[in-house]
Design an enzyme around this catalytic site. Structure first.
Site, PDB file in Angstrom:
ATOM      1  N   HIS A  64       0.808  -1.228   0.000  1.00  0.00           N
ATOM      2  CA  HIS A  64       0.000   0.000   0.000  1.00  0.00           C
ATOM      3  C   HIS A  64       0.837   1.271   0.000  1.00  0.00           C
ATOM      4  O   HIS A  64       1.893   1.353   0.631  1.00  0.00           O
ATOM      5  CB  HIS A  64      -1.033  -0.016   1.124  1.00  0.00           C
ATOM      6  CG  HIS A  64      -0.524   0.046   2.525  1.00  0.00           C
ATOM      7  ND1 HIS A  64      -0.314   1.236   3.193  1.00  0.00           N
ATOM      8  CD2 HIS A  64      -0.227  -0.933   3.420  1.00  0.00           C
ATOM      9  CE1 HIS A  64       0.083   0.993   4.426  1.00  0.00           C
ATOM     10  NE2 HIS A  64       0.162  -0.322   4.590  1.00  0.00           N
ATOM     11  N   ASP A 177       5.715   1.862   6.985  1.00  0.00           N
ATOM     12  CA  ASP A 177       4.399   1.241   6.792  1.00  0.00           C
ATOM     13  C   ASP A 177       3.628   2.093   5.779  1.00  0.00           C
ATOM     14  O   ASP A 177       3.030   3.087   6.162  1.00  0.00           O
ATOM     15  CB  ASP A 177       3.673   1.174   8.135  1.00  0.00           C
ATOM     16  CG  ASP A 177       2.321   0.515   8.065  1.00  0.00           C
ATOM     17  OD1 ASP A 177       1.971  -0.057   7.013  1.00  0.00           O
ATOM     18  OD2 ASP A 177       1.602   0.585   9.069  1.00  0.00           O
ATOM     19  N   GLU A 207      -5.234   1.565   2.346  1.00  0.00           N
ATOM     20  CA  GLU A 207      -5.129   0.391   3.221  1.00  0.00           C
ATOM     21  C   GLU A 207      -5.355   0.757   4.674  1.00  0.00           C
ATOM     22  O   GLU A 207      -6.005   0.005   5.425  1.00  0.00           O
ATOM     23  CB  GLU A 207      -3.744  -0.258   3.051  1.00  0.00           C
ATOM     24  CG  GLU A 207      -3.581  -1.615   3.728  1.00  0.00           C
ATOM     25  CD  GLU A 207      -3.086  -1.539   5.172  1.00  0.00           C
ATOM     26  OE1 GLU A 207      -3.023  -2.590   5.832  1.00  0.00           O
ATOM     27  OE2 GLU A 207      -2.761  -0.435   5.663  1.00  0.00           O
ATOM     28  N   GLU A 208      -4.820   1.902   5.101  1.00  0.00           N
ATOM     29  CA  GLU A 208      -4.839   2.269   6.519  1.00  0.00           C
ATOM     30  C   GLU A 208      -6.240   2.590   7.034  1.00  0.00           C
ATOM     31  O   GLU A 208      -6.449   2.696   8.238  1.00  0.00           O
ATOM     32  CB  GLU A 208      -3.911   3.464   6.774  1.00  0.00           C
ATOM     33  CG  GLU A 208      -2.430   3.181   6.559  1.00  0.00           C
ATOM     34  CD  GLU A 208      -1.814   2.276   7.616  1.00  0.00           C
ATOM     35  OE1 GLU A 208      -2.541   1.849   8.548  1.00  0.00           O
ATOM     36  OE2 GLU A 208      -0.615   1.999   7.525  1.00  0.00           O
ATOM     37  N   ASP A 230       3.831  -6.111   3.678  1.00  0.00           N
ATOM     38  CA  ASP A 230       3.557  -5.091   4.689  1.00  0.00           C
ATOM     39  C   ASP A 230       4.553  -5.260   5.829  1.00  0.00           C
ATOM     40  O   ASP A 230       5.243  -6.284   5.913  1.00  0.00           O
ATOM     41  CB  ASP A 230       2.119  -5.211   5.207  1.00  0.00           C
ATOM     42  CG  ASP A 230       1.507  -3.859   5.566  1.00  0.00           C
ATOM     43  OD1 ASP A 230       2.259  -2.948   6.005  1.00  0.00           O
ATOM     44  OD2 ASP A 230       0.281  -3.708   5.423  1.00  0.00           O
ATOM     45  N   HIS A 318       3.819   2.873  13.436  1.00  0.00           N
ATOM     46  CA  HIS A 318       2.914   4.021  13.513  1.00  0.00           C
ATOM     47  C   HIS A 318       3.486   5.141  14.386  1.00  0.00           C
ATOM     48  O   HIS A 318       2.758   5.822  15.101  1.00  0.00           O
ATOM     49  CB  HIS A 318       1.512   3.614  13.973  1.00  0.00           C
ATOM     50  CG  HIS A 318       0.709   2.963  12.890  1.00  0.00           C
ATOM     51  ND1 HIS A 318      -0.672   2.928  12.882  1.00  0.00           N
ATOM     52  CD2 HIS A 318       1.085   2.333  11.752  1.00  0.00           C
ATOM     53  CE1 HIS A 318      -1.099   2.304  11.810  1.00  0.00           C
ATOM     54  NE2 HIS A 318      -0.048   1.913  11.108  1.00  0.00           N
TER      55      HIS A 318
END
Length: 350
Positions: A64, A177, A207-208, A230, A318
């Site tokens: 992604h 990510d 995607e998130e 990922d 994150h």
């Protein structure tokens, strides 16, 4: 093998949040245009590069483009910008960061991300103890309100403002990510040899916020196999127990067994594992209690599609300091390239 650092730096530092992946789309079209036979963009903004092969074996590789971030939702009378979150943020990781607002006019404006909170010099004891909440954060652009309103609009997007850095044997930066997944996909296409399967390399959108782009692309492509790329958690840091670390940096590619979005197809897991063992590729097996990937969205389409995720171990997920080990990235590139060369040999019937 040395990593392609200029490409990795470009991927990490180019901002694109969920639903606003246009700058990453430019990179995807350029890179996939040089590595595949045909490139197109679907209506949800995912970029699909196709290497033609057998029609009865169609492998979708998905990574992604979007990163967690924010949208501008309000500008107050003093020029402070209030935010709507996109993706999963921990407010503890948002305090005193620098951010970039990408405006509709193409500007990149840098500012300070702060919670509405008094400094410790004047805060009461209870206020000092309380953790900030996501809705309390604002961006200070250092401008008067009229200038902010002239340059920023509701709906402009915001990302953390960090560069890619080499630290020891690792790389650190925002948006590993899943820009590191894109990097693995691009470099595996470059590294692979002959193949018989048709390969759809998809740089997916959104995607998130719920695996949306991959599901749309998967529906249109109808692959016979899907491989998502990922990051996964590497909790090999102080404060964690060994049996709960999920993966560790420096121990190789992570072959996923399950996460909360999918249980990987057992025969696909064994295929990847057998290649890694045969080729001497460092690898580790991954069970992730929470979290999902694009494979979880695609596997449920068209009556069911064999699916797996190849993961890159990552510390500090994150946050603006996501960290991956260069040798793990190399292992993922090699393992994916070897799989794509022999994907046509897989029998995933149950």
């Amino acid at each position: 093998m040395p990593l392609n650092e200029p490409l990795l730096k470009r991927l990490i530092e180019t901002p694109s949040v969920s639903g606003r992946e246009e700058r990453q789309r430019e990179i995807a079209r350029e890179v996939l245009g040089s590595l595949t036979d045909e490139v197109r963009t679907d209506p949800l903004g995912s970029v699909i590069g196709t290497k033609r092969g057998r029609e009865d074996v169609r492998v979708m590789v998905a990574a992604h483009m979007d990163e967690i971030g924010f949208l501008v939702r309000h500008i107050d009378d003093r020029g402070f910008v209030r935010l709507q979150t996109l993706g999963g943020h921990d407010p503890a990781n948002m305090v005193s960061q620098r951010v970039a607002i990408v405006t509709s006019g193409g500007e990149t404006l840098r500012g300070a991300l702060q919670p509405a909170r008094k400094p410790p010099h004047v805060a009461g004891e209870e206020e000092r103890k309380r953790l900030p909440r996501g809705e309390e954060f604002f961006v200070d652009l250092g401008m008067e309100a009229d200038e902010v309103r002239a340059r920023v609009r509701v709906g402009d997007y915001v990302t953390m403002d960090r560069t890619l850095e080499r630290v020891g044997a690792c790389y650190m930066g925002k948006a590993m990510d899943d820009r590191i997944g894109l990097f693995v996909m691009y470099e595996a296409l470059r590294a692979m040899g002959d193949h018989e399967a048709t390969i759809h390399a998809v740089a997916t959108s959104q995607e998130e916020v719920g695996l949306r782009g991959a599901m749309a692309s998967g529906w249109g492509l109808e692959p016979t196999v899907v491989v998502a790329l990922d990051i996964t958690l590497a909790l090999d840091v102080p404060g964690g127990q060994e049996d709960q670390q999920i993966t560790a940096l420096g121990k190789g590619a992570a072959i996923k067994i399950m996460d909360s979005s999918l249980i990987c197809h057992p025969k696909l897991v064994e295929h990847f594992r057998s290649i890694a063992e045969r080729e001497g590729i460092p690898h580790q097996m991954e069970i992730l209690p929470r979290g999902g990937t694009d494979a979880g969205g695609v596997q449920r389409l068209h009556g069911g599609i064999p699916a797996i995720t190849l993961s890159i171990p990552c510390r500090y997920t994150h946050t603006p300091n996501e960290m991956v080990n260069a040798s793990d990235v190399e292992a993922c590139i090699t393992l994916l390239a070897r799989y794509l060369e022999e994907a046509h040999t897989g029998d995933y019937s149950l």
